[in-house]
Design a protein around this motif. Structure first.
Motif, PDB file in Angstrom:
ATOM      1  N   ALA A 103       0.872  -1.172   0.000  1.00 55.22           N
ATOM      2  CA  ALA A 103       0.000   0.000   0.000  1.00 55.22           C
ATOM      3  C   ALA A 103       0.908   1.221   0.000  1.00 55.22           C
ATOM      4  O   ALA A 103       1.544   1.536   1.012  1.00 55.22           O
ATOM      5  CB  ALA A 103      -0.909   0.003   1.220  1.00 55.22           C
ATOM      6  N   TYR A 104       1.006   1.868  -1.158  1.00 57.18           N
ATOM      7  CA  TYR A 104       1.871   3.039  -1.281  1.00 57.18           C
ATOM      8  C   TYR A 104       1.031   4.266  -0.967  1.00 57.18           C
ATOM      9  O   TYR A 104       0.132   4.632  -1.715  1.00 57.18           O
ATOM     10  CB  TYR A 104       2.463   3.111  -2.685  1.00 57.18           C
ATOM     11  CG  TYR A 104       3.371   4.298  -2.905  1.00 57.18           C
ATOM     12  CD1 TYR A 104       4.562   4.424  -2.181  1.00 57.18           C
ATOM     13  CD2 TYR A 104       3.043   5.290  -3.816  1.00 57.18           C
ATOM     14  CE1 TYR A 104       5.397   5.500  -2.378  1.00 57.18           C
ATOM     15  CE2 TYR A 104       3.879   6.370  -4.014  1.00 57.18           C
ATOM     16  CZ  TYR A 104       5.055   6.483  -3.297  1.00 57.18           C
ATOM     17  OH  TYR A 104       5.882   7.558  -3.484  1.00 57.18           O
ATOM     18  N   GLY A 105       1.334   4.906   0.183  1.00 62.77           N
ATOM     19  CA  GLY A 105       0.437   5.931   0.703  1.00 62.77           C
ATOM     20  C   GLY A 105       0.793   7.361   0.397  1.00 62.77           C
ATOM     21  O   GLY A 105       0.142   8.276   0.889  1.00 62.77           O
ATOM     22  N   LYS A 106       1.816   7.596  -0.406  1.00 58.59           N
ATOM     23  CA  LYS A 106       2.210   8.974  -0.684  1.00 58.59           C
ATOM     24  C   LYS A 106       1.305   9.581  -1.756  1.00 58.59           C
ATOM     25  O   LYS A 106       1.002   8.952  -2.772  1.00 58.59           O
ATOM     26  CB  LYS A 106       3.669   9.031  -1.144  1.00 58.59           C
ATOM     27  CG  LYS A 106       4.273  10.421  -1.098  1.00 58.59           C
ATOM     28  CD  LYS A 106       5.775  10.357  -1.310  1.00 58.59           C
ATOM     29  CE  LYS A 106       6.390  11.748  -1.220  1.00 58.59           C
ATOM     30  NZ  LYS A 106       7.860  11.709  -1.402  1.00 58.59           N
ATOM     31  N   VAL A 107       0.860  10.821  -1.522  1.00 54.71           N
ATOM     32  CA  VAL A 107      -0.015  11.495  -2.477  1.00 54.71           C
ATOM     33  C   VAL A 107       0.846  12.114  -3.580  1.00 54.71           C
ATOM     34  O   VAL A 107       1.673  12.991  -3.326  1.00 54.71           O
ATOM     35  CB  VAL A 107      -0.851  12.593  -1.791  1.00 54.71           C
ATOM     36  CG1 VAL A 107      -1.717  13.317  -2.814  1.00 54.71           C
ATOM     37  CG2 VAL A 107      -1.714  11.995  -0.696  1.00 54.71           C
TER      38      VAL A 107
ATOM     39  N   PRO B 116      -7.234   2.240   6.434  1.00 57.51           N
ATOM     40  CA  PRO B 116      -7.131   3.642   6.045  1.00 57.51           C
ATOM     41  C   PRO B 116      -5.929   3.859   5.135  1.00 57.51           C
ATOM     42  O   PRO B 116      -4.988   3.040   5.129  1.00 57.51           O
ATOM     43  CB  PRO B 116      -6.938   4.369   7.381  1.00 57.51           C
ATOM     44  CG  PRO B 116      -6.286   3.352   8.258  1.00 57.51           C
ATOM     45  CD  PRO B 116      -6.870   2.027   7.839  1.00 57.51           C
ATOM     46  N   CYS B 117      -5.947   4.938   4.378  1.00 54.32           N
ATOM     47  CA  CYS B 117      -4.803   5.233   3.504  1.00 54.32           C
ATOM     48  C   CYS B 117      -3.544   5.460   4.323  1.00 54.32           C
ATOM     49  O   CYS B 117      -2.447   5.071   3.930  1.00 54.32           O
ATOM     50  CB  CYS B 117      -5.094   6.470   2.657  1.00 54.32           C
ATOM     51  SG  CYS B 117      -6.453   6.245   1.490  1.00 54.32           S
ATOM     52  N   GLN B 118      -3.696   6.089   5.492  1.00 53.19           N
ATOM     53  CA  GLN B 118      -2.572   6.337   6.396  1.00 53.19           C
ATOM     54  C   GLN B 118      -2.862   5.622   7.699  1.00 53.19           C
ATOM     55  O   GLN B 118      -3.655   6.079   8.512  1.00 53.19           O
ATOM     56  CB  GLN B 118      -2.405   7.848   6.615  1.00 53.19           C
ATOM     57  CG  GLN B 118      -1.130   8.223   7.336  1.00 53.19           C
ATOM     58  CD  GLN B 118      -0.966   9.732   7.464  1.00 53.19           C
ATOM     59  OE1 GLN B 118      -1.900  10.490   7.247  1.00 53.19           O
ATOM     60  NE2 GLN B 118       0.228  10.159   7.824  1.00 53.19           N
ATOM     61  N   ILE B 119      -2.215   4.484   7.927  1.00 59.60           N
ATOM     62  CA  ILE B 119      -2.557   3.661   9.084  1.00 59.60           C
ATOM     63  C   ILE B 119      -2.057   4.283  10.391  1.00 59.60           C
ATOM     64  O   ILE B 119      -2.618   4.052  11.453  1.00 59.60           O
ATOM     65  CB  ILE B 119      -2.015   2.222   8.914  1.00 59.60           C
ATOM     66  CG1 ILE B 119      -2.686   1.277   9.929  1.00 59.60           C
ATOM     67  CG2 ILE B 119      -0.502   2.170   9.005  1.00 59.60           C
ATOM     68  CD1 ILE B 119      -2.526  -0.177   9.622  1.00 59.60           C
ATOM     69  N   LEU B 120      -1.006   5.102  10.324  1.00 59.25           N
ATOM     70  CA  LEU B 120      -0.536   5.853  11.488  1.00 59.25           C
ATOM     71  C   LEU B 120      -0.557   7.337  11.137  1.00 59.25           C
ATOM     72  O   LEU B 120       0.239   7.795  10.309  1.00 59.25           O
ATOM     73  CB  LEU B 120       0.883   5.430  11.876  1.00 59.25           C
ATOM     74  CG  LEU B 120       1.039   4.209  12.772  1.00 59.25           C
ATOM     75  CD1 LEU B 120       2.519   3.937  13.053  1.00 59.25           C
ATOM     76  CD2 LEU B 120       0.287   4.373  14.081  1.00 59.25           C
ATOM     77  N   THR B 121      -1.454   8.096  11.754  1.00 59.44           N
ATOM     78  CA  THR B 121      -1.577   9.523  11.466  1.00 59.44           C
ATOM     79  C   THR B 121      -0.503  10.315  12.213  1.00 59.44           C
ATOM     80  O   THR B 121       0.108   9.828  13.169  1.00 59.44           O
ATOM     81  CB  THR B 121      -2.960  10.045  11.893  1.00 59.44           C
ATOM     82  OG1 THR B 121      -3.073   9.916  13.324  1.00 59.44           O
ATOM     83  CG2 THR B 121      -4.074   9.256  11.221  1.00 59.44           C
ATOM     84  N   ASN B 122      -0.301  11.555  11.788  1.00 62.02           N
ATOM     85  CA  ASN B 122       0.671  12.415  12.465  1.00 62.02           C
ATOM     86  C   ASN B 122       0.275  12.668  13.915  1.00 62.02           C
ATOM     87  O   ASN B 122       1.129  12.739  14.795  1.00 62.02           O
ATOM     88  CB  ASN B 122       0.798  13.748  11.716  1.00 62.02           C
ATOM     89  CG  ASN B 122       1.502  13.579  10.373  1.00 62.02           C
ATOM     90  OD1 ASN B 122       2.325  12.691  10.198  1.00 62.02           O
ATOM     91  ND2 ASN B 122       1.164  14.436   9.417  1.00 62.02           N
TER      92      ASN B 122
END
Length: 243
Positions: free
Chosen positions: A107-111, A195-201
């Protein structure tokens, strides 16, 4: 600024009562609860090592023959660098004491613009192809990519992706063109709730303080094939934080 890399291994979270009591959690909440347990345990031991883990019964400790097990792995990664993906794969192999994985999804999560996403996926895909040719990976696929990007990746690849995942929470209907393409090319079309980002900021700030970067997160599951039973599930998280 001096920084420190940290690998966090949850071990088999199926043995965590705290997690079992909250069955049905979304993947992010499940991961955060698991991290809470590991970090609490490491703090009580004053652990300053570069690898944090909770010792739990893992796949290699079961009485089941390896041939009877199916390992599925999903790697959430935001860098197209080959070394980063290789590192995540080697850490999974090491953790599970195995040299083969039956199913691997990236899962490549970079926009990025579509053309850049394709180039990034191609960079990562060449790594997976090496592992397939070496007999270490059986089925490989991608998650949450546009139909056009997936088709271009498929046509470009030497080892074709045979799995594609889509999230119905962000895509209410499976794109008809993707349905047709996967059917014609014998590709498994699967849905998921990650989710697209499994660990949020925000989560990273809460657990580790500001300035933390996630290199990758790997989730593994081990099933006993003849019984259809999930025997092990866990996460590996590799971060970089200020020292």
């Amino acid at each position: 600024m001096v920084s420190r890399s940290l690998l966090i291994s949850t071990g088999n979270i199926l043995s965590f009562n705290e997690v079992k009591k909250k069955a049905g959690q979304n993947p992010t909440d499940e991961l955060l609860e698991s991290l809470r347990i590991v970090l609490k345990d490491s703090q009580s031991k004053d652990d300053a090592s570069t690898v944090l883990q909770v010792n739990r019964k893992e796949m290699h400790e079961t009485d089941v023959d390896r041939k009877e097990l199916k390992i599925t792995v999903k790697i959430f990664i935001s860098s197209p660098k080959a070394d980063s993906l290789k590192d995540s794969l080697e850490q999974v192999f090491h953790t599970l004491h195995t040299d083969t994985i039956e199913s691997l999804i990236i899962a490549y999560g970079k926009v990025e613009p579509s053309e850049d996403i394709l180039k990034s996926l191609q960079s990562l895909w060449t790594v997976l192809e090496e592992y397939v040719k070496a007999g270490k990976l059986s089925s490989i696929g991608v998650s949450d990519v546009d139909t056009d990007v997936f088709i271009e990746l498929f046509q470009w690849a030497n080892v074709k992706p045979n799995i594609v995942q889509i999230n119905l929470a962000t895509c209410c209907v499976v794109p008809p063109a993707l349905q047709v393409f996967t059917k014609e090319n014998d590709v498994q079309l699967l849905t998921h709730s990650d989710p697209c980002q499994i660990l949020t900021n925000d989560a990273l700030d809460e657990f580790f303080g500001p300035g933390v970067n996630v290199h990758w997160v790997a989730r593994y599951q081990v099933h006993v094939k003849c019984r259809g039973v999930l025997s092990s599930k866990g996460y590996l998280v590799y971060i970089n934080k200020p020292a």
